[in-house]
Motif scaffolding. Structure first.
Motif, short mmCIF file in Angstrom:
data_model
loop_
_atom_site.label_atom_id
_atom_site.label_comp_id
_atom_site.label_asym_id
_atom_site.label_seq_id
_atom_site.Cartn_x
_atom_site.Cartn_y
_atom_site.Cartn_z
N ARG A 103 -4.27 -1.48 -7.39
CA ARG A 103 -4.22 -1.08 -6.08
C ARG A 103 -3.54 0.47 -6.12
O ARG A 103 -2.47 0.71 -5.75
CB ARG A 103 -2.94 -1.78 -5.57
CG ARG A 103 -3.33 -3.35 -5.72
CD ARG A 103 -2.57 -4.27 -4.62
NE ARG A 103 -1.14 -4.19 -5.03
CZ ARG A 103 -0.04 -4.88 -4.38
NH1 ARG A 103 -0.48 -5.51 -3.41
NH2 ARG A 103 1.13 -4.90 -4.85
N GLU B 24 -0.95 0.39 4.50
CA GLU B 24 -0.97 -1.01 5.18
C GLU B 24 -1.74 -2.08 4.57
O GLU B 24 -1.11 -3.16 4.72
CB GLU B 24 -1.92 -0.55 6.42
CG GLU B 24 -2.07 -1.55 7.45
CD GLU B 24 -0.52 -1.68 8.21
OE1 GLU B 24 -0.42 -2.61 9.02
OE2 GLU B 24 0.06 -0.87 8.48
N LEU C 41 -1.53 -2.86 1.26
CA LEU C 41 -0.46 -3.39 0.38
C LEU C 41 0.45 -4.23 1.16
O LEU C 41 0.89 -5.28 0.88
CB LEU C 41 -0.07 -2.39 -0.58
CG LEU C 41 -0.68 -1.78 -1.68
CD1 LEU C 41 -2.29 -1.32 -1.29
CD2 LEU C 41 -0.16 -1.10 -2.40
N SER C 42 1.17 -3.53 2.09
CA SER C 42 2.47 -3.94 2.76
C SER C 42 2.62 -3.22 4.18
O SER C 42 2.83 -2.09 4.20
CB SER C 42 3.65 -3.60 2.29
OG SER C 42 4.83 -3.81 2.64
N ARG D 192 4.97 -3.61 6.00
CA ARG D 192 6.10 -2.97 6.09
C ARG D 192 6.46 -1.77 5.61
O ARG D 192 7.08 -0.84 5.90
CB ARG D 192 7.25 -4.16 5.48
CG ARG D 192 8.85 -3.70 5.40
CD ARG D 192 9.53 -4.89 4.51
NE ARG D 192 10.58 -4.08 4.02
CZ ARG D 192 11.52 -4.57 3.12
NH1 ARG D 192 11.34 -5.64 2.45
NH2 ARG D 192 12.73 -3.96 2.83
N ASP D 193 5.84 -1.82 4.20
CA ASP D 193 5.97 -0.41 3.48
C ASP D 193 5.38 0.67 4.48
O ASP D 193 5.78 2.07 4.22
CB ASP D 193 5.60 -0.70 2.11
CG ASP D 193 6.52 -1.06 1.18
OD1 ASP D 193 7.79 -1.52 1.50
OD2 ASP D 193 6.38 -1.23 0.04
N GLU E 41 9.15 -2.12 -0.63
CA GLU E 41 8.95 -3.43 -1.28
C GLU E 41 8.07 -3.67 -2.52
O GLU E 41 8.01 -4.35 -3.51
CB GLU E 41 8.91 -4.72 -0.49
CG GLU E 41 7.71 -4.70 0.42
CD GLU E 41 7.42 -5.81 1.30
OE1 GLU E 41 8.25 -6.68 1.53
OE2 GLU E 41 6.33 -5.83 1.94
N THR E 42 6.79 -2.63 -2.28
CA THR E 42 5.89 -2.72 -3.30
C THR E 42 5.98 -1.57 -4.48
O THR E 42 6.64 -0.49 -4.04
CB THR E 42 4.55 -2.36 -2.62
OG1 THR E 42 4.81 -1.05 -1.78
CG2 THR E 42 4.29 -3.54 -1.65
#
Length: 530
Positions: free
Chosen positions: A93, A109, A111-112, A114-115, A189-190
């Protein structure tokens, strides 16, 4: 007799010389090598292949310098690095970082979500906080001697601090004292996003991402700069980094400065506590009313100033400056440009020009752990630039140049020395790049390896430190180069410092040279020097 003799023709020395000559002083620049620029040079690494052998990206080059000296008239052309970097991932990724935070977030986006939102907020916050530091970048640290200058500086400092809200003051303190890992763990988080932000912000530093205060690098790299005043501006220089130095030398000459190469300053002449000029290795003496050293503080005071001219706490503090450069530089001449397996199918030349091999914060920390114990990193962090994607003239048609900034490579090795370790480190760097770009190794036609020992011998960087001293909090602002002497003057009257060893520090910014020239002109006009 010259008004000013500048020791060393690095980019900061040339900035100082150009600005002083522009103000009407007679100036002579004396450079040991046959080419100006110090570590900011373009050199041939194989027949037909030219690379920026040491400094490799124009990071935060000050617009004040570019405009005042008219550098674009003398061939300076930069293309912004956008994306800033590409980070492949063992998880499959990868991520791009663009100058536009929203464009970076669009890649995050997937991946997360939120991130992605957190990244835009984080980017805006750090740029807002860095903007509060920008005014301090282009002026000497405040005088604290109790005189009128001290009162004026403290008043100006107080007015600036009033603009800083209580919340931002606390956040600024957090960014300056936290570790990169702690700062990112609480916001993202990632692992891929944490690595994207963290891997490019400890360049040249004596720390890893888990070291307290390592997050201060995030602030340093976000201070406004560049010819468009964009924050965190970075640029590929057409013709390599030496074009900056050549433009600076041409500007200085246009104002009447003499720029001499192939002349080594052996000694700074001091009489009755005052600088009187310099003596060259050839035996020639050059008298001057002012001497400005572009060399690092240790080289200036421990090698160029004769023993006995200084003593006591100042000299002790100079000896204690933390140097021990932690990085190496390897430049490759290639038969073809590397191709990364994780690049999207459709990528532009700009998107293929920068990538970083660093597989997470833990990977980066392990590389630092090796260096802490006197070993070159077994799995090194490697920041790569392929400048021929932006400027094909740096290599023969169809060929390429790759320049790799490597961490960590401690100057002081616990076992062995750099004569044997340098090739072993280069082999590990090749393996790291090969992992993300299969076929890279077989494309290598030549390699130019610069260990910390080589950076010292070739460019005169004490212990191979590219910043003339570690950029730790204790060695910045009022502590740079040493406490009590942060305003470019030295205990020897008429002797000044203008290199990266003084405020605001390293990088190809021109700010130390600019600030030093301003201080010298103030002293000249108030007759402190005449």
């Amino acid at each position: 007799m010259f008004d000013v003799a500048v020791v060393g023709g690095g980019h900061n020395g040339l900035v100082t010389a150009g600005l002083l000559a522009r103000a009407g002083l007679s100036v002579c620049v004396l450079e040991r090598r046959e080419v100006v620029g110090g570590a900011c040079v373009t050199e041939e690494i194989a027949p037909g292949f030219r690379a920026s052998t040491a400094a490799y990206i124009a990071s935060m080059m000050r617009p004040e310098v570019i405009r005042t000296l008219g550098l674009t008239k003398y061939g300076l052309k930069m293309t912004p690095c956008d994306p800033l970097l590409f980070v492949p991932s063992r998880s499959g990724r990868p991520l791009f970082m663009y100058q536009d935070a929203r464009r970076t977030a669009a890649g995050i986006e997937a991946l997360s979500p939120r991130d992605a939102r957190a990244y835009v907020e984080f980017d805006a916050e750090i740029k807002r906080l860095a903007a509060h530091l920008e005014p301090f970048f282009m002026e000497p640290p405040p005088a604290l001697n109790g005189g009128l200058a001290s009162l004026r500086d403290l008043a100006r400092l107080g007015l600036r601090m009033r603009r800083l809200s209580e919340e931002d003051a606390g956040r600024l303190m957090l960014f300056l004292t936290a570790s990169v890992a702690d700062l990112l763990e609480t916001r993202f988080e990632t692992d891929e996003v944490k690595n994207l932000i963290g891997c490019s912000n400890v360049l040249g530093a004596h720390n890893g991402p888990m070291t307290p205060c390592s997050a201060s690098g995030l602030m340093f790299h976000s201070v406004p700069g560049g010819d468009d005043l964009s924050q965190g501006y970075m640029g590929h220089v057409h013709g390599g980094m030496g074009t900056i130095s050549e433009a600076l030398a041409a500007a200085a000459r246009s104002f009447g400065a003499a720029v001499r190469t192939g002349v080594e300053v052996q000694r700074i002449l001091v009489q009755n506590g005052r600088a009187k000029g310099v003596a060259l290795a050839s035996g020639e003496e050059i008298p001057a009313r002012i001497v400005v050293s572009n060399a690092d503080p240790k080289r200036t005071f421990l090698k160029l100033v004769e023993p006995g001219q200084l003593e006591g706490p100042f000299l002790d503090d100079i000896r204690r400056i933390k140097m021990a450069g932690p990085c190496a530089k390897i430049n490759f001449a290639l038969s073809e440009a590397p191709v990364l397996t994780q690049w999207p199918k459709e990528t532009t030349p700009a998107e293929r020009s920068d990538f970083t091999v660093c597989h997470g914060l833990a990977y980066h920390e392990r590389a630092w752990d090796d260096a802490k114990h006197g070993r070159a990193s077994a799995e090194p962090y490697v920041d790569c630039v392929v400048p021929t994607h932006v400027d094909p003239t740096l290599a023969p048609p169809g060929r390429a140049v790759l320049t790799a900034f490597v961490q960590y490579a401690p100057y002081h090795l616990k076992e062995g020395d750099w004569r044997t370790e340098r090739d072993r480190l280069a082999d590990r760097v090749e393996s790291a790049i090969e992992e993300v770009a299969p076929g890279f190794r077989r494309s290598i036609l030549a390699r130019d390896i610069l260990s910390p020992a080589d950076l010292e011998s070739r460019f005169g960087l004490t212990e191979g430190n590219i910043f003339h001293g570690d950029l730790s909090l204790g060695q910045l602002f009022l502590g740079r180069p040493v406490p009590g002497w942060a305003r470019y003057r030295t205990p020897i009257r008429g002797l000044y410092l203008c290199g990266a060893g003084v405020h605001p520090g390293g990088g190809v910014t021109g700010a130390p040279g600019y600030n030093a020239s301003e201080q010298i002109l103030r002293d000249w006009k108030t007759k402190l020097l005449r």
